[in-house]
Scaffold this active site. Structure first.
Site, PDB file in Angstrom:
ATOM      1  CG  HIS A  24      -1.855   1.281   1.429  1.00  0.00           C
ATOM      2  ND1 HIS A  24      -3.097   1.296   0.746  1.00  0.00           N
ATOM      3  CD2 HIS A  24      -1.615   2.293   1.937  1.00  0.00           C
ATOM      4  CE1 HIS A  24      -3.656   2.033   0.833  1.00  0.00           C
ATOM      5  NE2 HIS A  24      -2.815   3.092   1.691  1.00  0.00           N
ATOM      6  CD  GLU A  25       1.535   3.786   3.750  1.00  0.00           C
ATOM      7  OE1 GLU A  25       1.755   4.690   3.117  1.00  0.00           O
ATOM      8  OE2 GLU A  25       0.485   3.576   4.429  1.00  0.00           O
ATOM      9  CG  HIS A  28       0.203   6.332  -0.774  1.00  0.00           C
ATOM     10  ND1 HIS A  28      -0.821   6.604  -1.558  1.00  0.00           N
ATOM     11  CD2 HIS A  28       0.137   5.576   0.270  1.00  0.00           C
ATOM     12  CE1 HIS A  28      -1.679   6.535  -0.812  1.00  0.00           C
ATOM     13  NE2 HIS A  28      -1.551   5.711   0.193  1.00  0.00           N
TER      14      HIS A  28
END
Length: 376
Positions: A24-25, A28
């Site tokens: 997920h990170e 980003h």
């Protein structure tokens, strides 16, 4: 004994959560870097730093003590959630070119969507590799055994009957039966059965029964009361690369649609909130799979959680990615930046709502765990 339970439940949970948070990170991170935005910190976990190093691009990578999440902090952010911009006044003009807060809303939107997007891409990749490597395995929706006193037995469903549809939704494999029964909030199902080449229709009232869970009675659940054939038949269908990709996208869409359907039923009051679970439930499920299932089941569970993590983060709650998405869309439409004071109030309200949901989910987890340990 405690050490064995630690190995089975805690270790797989930390590994699973660590992978999901990283994916997920990293979504980003990679979108931000590709758009020229500086990432000042990338952390797996919260709290005290256990390990860390600075890379040549100025990003500090670290692993922290509390493995219940993570964050990707951008240049100029006052905190990990990007909801505070206290550090912006200290930036030079050159640094402001690479700070998240000074980017146009289109870039911000792309960066925020990168996290949930990578969760979805990760799930698609897992399903794709599974279908490509092992083909498609399906269990035909044919009744092998009836549970004594169950709803199916009471209406005259027999072993050998083949499910055609439930509540008007086509049943293609055995898993579709449990999904549709589970998603029915009224505990009343309409079933079409094929028996001896004849179509039969049944209106069935589900009966609350003890559901066996890893050899123990975990809790009561409304059930149909049927089991698959004793000699389970799998249809092994080899898939080409395009077919595997299409099928993996279908699986991801199916999980998303079912989750949204359940959330919608909770919002409208058709379903109770007891199914809302948190990290304790995830740890319990990951441990059960590790103890009793195969590595493929664990990988499939990883894909399922990745979809749910991506979807939950898209909910329009300030602090979550979805809340940021709403703000940036408003700014794109109005062509003006939202007032900082308004953002501050939104993020505070979002934090309180998120905290309430976490407390509620944890309470459900504890009740579920209590019933499993002391009422089995």
């Amino acid at each position: 004994m405690w050490f064995i339970n630690f190995i089975y439940y805690v270790v797989p949970f930390i590994v699973l959560l660590g992978i999901l948070v990283f994916v997920h990170e990293f979504g980003h991170f990679i979108i931000a870097r590709s758009l020229g935005v500086q990432v000042s910190a990338f952390s797996i976990g919260f709290g005290k730093k256990l390990w860390g190093r600075m890379d040549k691009h100025g990003t500090y990578w670290k692993i922290s003590a509390i493995p219940l999440g993570g964050y990707c902090q951008f240049l100029g952010d006052g905190d990990a959630s990007s909801s505070s911009t206290q550090g912006l006044n200290e930036l030079t003009d050159e640094e402001k070119k690479h700070a998240f807060a000074f980017q146009n809303p289109f870039k911000k939107l792309a960066i925020v969507l990168g996290g949930p997007g990578f969760n979805y891409l990760f799930a698609i990749l897992i399903y794709f590799l599974l279908f490509l490597s092992f083909g498609k395995f399906t269990i035909p929706p044919v009744v092998g055994e009836l549970i004594e006193g169950g709803a199916a037995q009471s209406v005259g469903i027999l072993p050998g009957d083949r499910f055609v549809s439930i509540n008007g939704i086509e049943v293609k494999e055995w898993g579709d039966i449990s999904k549709e029964v589970f998603m029915d909030a009224d505990h009343q199902v309409s079933i079409d059965i094929l028996r001896d080449n004849k179509m039969l229709h049944f209106d069935v009232s589900l009966i609350e029964m003890d559901k066996e869970h890893v050899g123990k009675v975990a809790h009561k659940q409304y059930m149909l009361g049927v089991k698959s054939q004793g000699a389970v038949e799998f249809t092994h269908e080899k898939l080409s690369i395009p077919q595997a990709f299409v099928q993996s996208c279908y699986e991801v869409w199916d999980v998303t649609a079912m989750t949204l359907r359940g959330v919608g039923q909770m919002i409208t009051g058709k379903r109770g909130g007891e199914d809302v679970g948190g990290i304790i439930r995830i740890a319990e499920m990951s441990g059960d799979i590790t103890k009793n299932e195969t590595i493929l089941d664990f990988i499939t569970f990883l894909a399922l959680l990745s979809i749910n993590l991506g979807l939950i983060n898209l909910f329009p709650i300030p602090v979550l990615d979805g809340g940021h998405v709403v703000i940036f869309l408003i700014e794109i439409i109005t062509r003006r930046e939202l007032n900082e004071k308004a953002k501050e109030y939104l993020f505070k309200a979002g934090f309180l709502l998120l905290l309430a949901l976490m407390i509620y989910a944890t309470w459900n987890d504890l009740v579920h765990l209590f019933n499993r340990l002391f009422r089995s």
